[in-house]
Write an enzyme that holds these catalytic residues in place. Structure first.
Site, mmCIF file in Angstrom:
data_model
loop_
_atom_site.group_PDB
_atom_site.id
_atom_site.type_symbol
_atom_site.label_atom_id
_atom_site.label_comp_id
_atom_site.label_asym_id
_atom_site.label_seq_id
_atom_site.Cartn_x
_atom_site.Cartn_y
_atom_site.Cartn_z
ATOM 1 N N ASP A 1 -0.114 1.800 -7.972
ATOM 2 C CA ASP A 1 -0.987 2.619 -8.807
ATOM 3 C C ASP A 1 -0.868 2.246 -10.283
ATOM 4 O OD1 ASP A 1 -2.766 4.648 -9.421
ATOM 5 O OD2 ASP A 1 -1.658 6.184 -8.345
ATOM 6 N N GLU B 1 -9.737 13.314 -5.307
ATOM 7 C CA GLU B 1 -8.623 13.650 -6.195
ATOM 8 C C GLU B 1 -9.095 14.418 -7.430
ATOM 9 O OE1 GLU B 1 -5.346 11.221 -8.899
ATOM 10 O OE2 GLU B 1 -6.231 10.249 -7.157
#
Length: 603
Positions: A368, A423
């Site tokens: 990430d 998200e």
């Protein structure tokens, strides 16, 4: 600028649908002899004007197998043309049956002192377009507009705004509709070592290709492919052109690469995975729903109550669930960001870490927080993919650039975020009212170019509520293609669903043999059919706030279904689950609603 006085030329793809017609300074891409997109400038700054004449050089046949994606067996044909530009640079153009790809090639070091690429697309004012303002995470929306004058989002850099506050920098892919029913999707493909990814900067109607950073001239011998997919919406949605022009698979053994559905912890808690007891719940959910994977997200290196990541991995393996774990890339968001950090940046550390993952039974990694499209990021991603493959680890890039064909070259890359996904229910209240339309846009834009880790399917609410229906949420698991399909919701919510829904997750494919576009329009609605083996999934969603009736233009192969299960909506967020003997010709969807038809078909 790099402009040429061009001899009149007409060139065509093997099927005759895609054409290229010369125009002063560049070319016009045509579909069925109608102009679609003008490329008004080519080459690099500092090149002199001259005669540009493309001559036929080869017939290209693409024929390969994908381990995941919208279709297993990919085939395409192209006619290749070449032209010698200035300073030893060659323009290579391929006219495929569903679009155009071109790049610049040279011998040795790029022979231009100022490596400013001049490739420019003209998108006239008044043209319908769905374009995303550029951000390093590619987490933006694709709102419909007809002008380049779009106010820059406040979170984006003012450096790329004009004096009136309009955005000037745009990310791929960019979808335009230059005439009714005819579309072009602009993107790029096949980023290699020594190359940067690019984006579009505009000055009025002219959108120029701008690499994030100059090439490493000691490595690169050509530019990436500039790609324009052309045709009707079915041509756009079904296209594999991005992987067609990308390098073939470089892995000798791919038997360990297995796409699948994933139980995912972060969404419900808006937090990482440092609680062993919460991890156990998601492992147990994967067992109950017959999912192959669980993702143990950030902060696993700070596990509480005396437990460790080894304990969590061992628990998953004992239950027959394959664990994946999260890492911070440590080149984007670092200060204040979650851990673990700095474990993958150096080659020796990366090899040690991935060898440890393989040893304890980890099957994949989610990496990430990258920092954009520059060459450093691109080379780092390739390092990660190659190292992960040596240790039989699947890869999911998050906070990262969109796919540009690596999923063919390195098939252990099963998904990439690069999308404004579920998200965002954790982050902003605005997504609640925009999600349905956004969801009905993504199949025509972001998901065209590669796997998309939207993390779909939330029946309950996170920090901010959703107002899409249950069937809409379930439909996203088929509508959105991703080799690792992470389910967003909490165990209590999934396990409370009807038995038919729970069983659906256990048989849900994450790789497809075939994909067909059946109807819809960006932002309004979409109906797509995907096949895995002898099962077809026909899925549709309503992106509007009003009821809609969709036509089901079902191919004849689906008329041989032996059984049909329907997952639809009732008023009040209730399920309407039934069985049919044949598919209806139309289906009525609630506002922000959805439907799935699961068809078992005879051989």
């Amino acid at each position: 600028m790099a402009l040429w006085a061009v001899a009149a030329q007409k060139m065509a793809s093997p099927n005759g649908l895609i054409g290229l017609q010369s125009k002063e300074g560049g070319y016009v891409i045509c579909y069925q002899k109608q102009p679609v997109l003008e490329i008004s400038a080519l080459g690099y700054e500092g090149m002199k004007q001259g005669q540009l004449l493309l001559t036929p050089s080869a017939k290209i046949n693409s024929d390969y197998i994908m381990l995941s994606g919208k279709k297993k067996h990919c085939m395409n044909e192209a006619t290749e043309y070449r032209a010698n530009l200035d300073k030893g640079i060659t323009l290579v153009v391929r006219l495929y049956d569903d679009g155009v790809a071109f790049r610049y090639e040279w011998q040795g070091v790029l022979p231009v002192s100022q490596t400013k690429e001049m490739t420019t697309y003209n998108i006239p004012e008044g043209t319908k377009r769905w374009m995303q303002q550029w951000a390093d995470s590619y987490e933006g929306m694709f709102p419909l507009t007809t002008t380049c004058k779009v106010k820059a989002l406040p979170s984006y850099s003012a450096v790329t705004n004009d004096e009136e506050g309009n955005n000037l920098r745009w990310g791929y892919p960019a979808l335009i509709e230059p005439s009714d029913g005819i579309f072009a999707l602009i993107t790029e493909a096949n980023i290699e070592r020594g190359q940067s990814a690019s984006c579009l900067y505009n000055e009025g109607e002219k959108f120029r290709v701008v690499p994030d950073k100059t090439f490493d001239e000691t490595k690169a011998a050509h530019s990436p492919w500039r790609v324009v997919i052309v045709g009707k919406l079915a041509d756009i949605v079904e296209s594999s052109l991005v992987t067609d022009v990308s390098e073939p698979c470089r892995l000798e053994d791919t038997s360990w690469i297995q796409p699948g559905v994933v139980s995912w912890i972060y969404w419900a808690n808006n937090h990482g995975s440092n609680d062993y007891n919460i991890i156990k719940k998601y492992v147990d959910m994967a067992v109950s729903l017959h999912l192959p994977y669980v993702l143990i997200d950030a902060e696993w290196d700070t596990m509480k109550d005396g437990k460790t990541i080894e304990d969590a991995v061992a628990y998953a393996l004992r239950k027959g669930i394959k664990p994946m774990i999260w890492y911070n890339s440590s080149i984007g968001w670092v200060d204040g960001a979650p851990t673990p950090k700095y474990r993958l940046n150096k080659a020796e550390d990366r090899e040690k870490e991935f060898a440890w993952c393989e040893k304890i039974g980890v099957k994949g990694v989610k990496i990430d927080f990258f920092s954009g499209d520059n060459q450093t990021n691109m080379d780092y991603c390739l390092d990660l993919l190659e190292s992960a493959a040596r240790h039989h680890l699947l890869v999911n890039f998050h906070g990262a650039t969109i796919p540009r064909g690596w999923q063919r070259t390195y098939p252990n890359l099963l998904s990439t975020e690069g999308v404004y996904g579920a998200e965002w229910y954790n982050n902003v209240a605005t997504f609640t009212n925009q999600a349905a339309s956004h969801n009905a846009t993504l199949p025509f834009t972001r998901n065209v170019v590669g796997p998309m880790d939207y993390t779909p399917c939330a029946f309950s609410n996170s920090q901010h509520p959703h107002i899409t229906t249950n069937a809409h949420e379930l439909a996203l698991t088929v509508l959105f293609e991703s080799g690792l399909q992470h389910l967003a919701d909490r165990p209590e919510s999934f396990l409370a669903q009807p038995e038919e829904v729970r069983n659906f997750f256990g048989s849900l494919p994450a790789a497809w043999d075939e994909t067909r576009f059946l109807g819809g329009y960006p932002g309004k609605s979409v109906v797509i059919a995907r096949r895995s083996g002898n099962t077809w999934y026909v899925t549709g969603i309503n992106g509007s706030d009003e009821p809609v009736t969709l036509n089901l233009a079902i191919p004849s192969v689906m008329s041989k279904a032996t059984s049909i299960t329907v997952f639809a909506d009732k008023e009040g967020q209730e399920w309407d689950i039934s069985t049919l003997k044949k598919l209806p010709k139309t289906v009525k969807l609630l506002p922000r609603g959805g439907v799935i038809f699961e068809l078992r078909v005879k051989n």
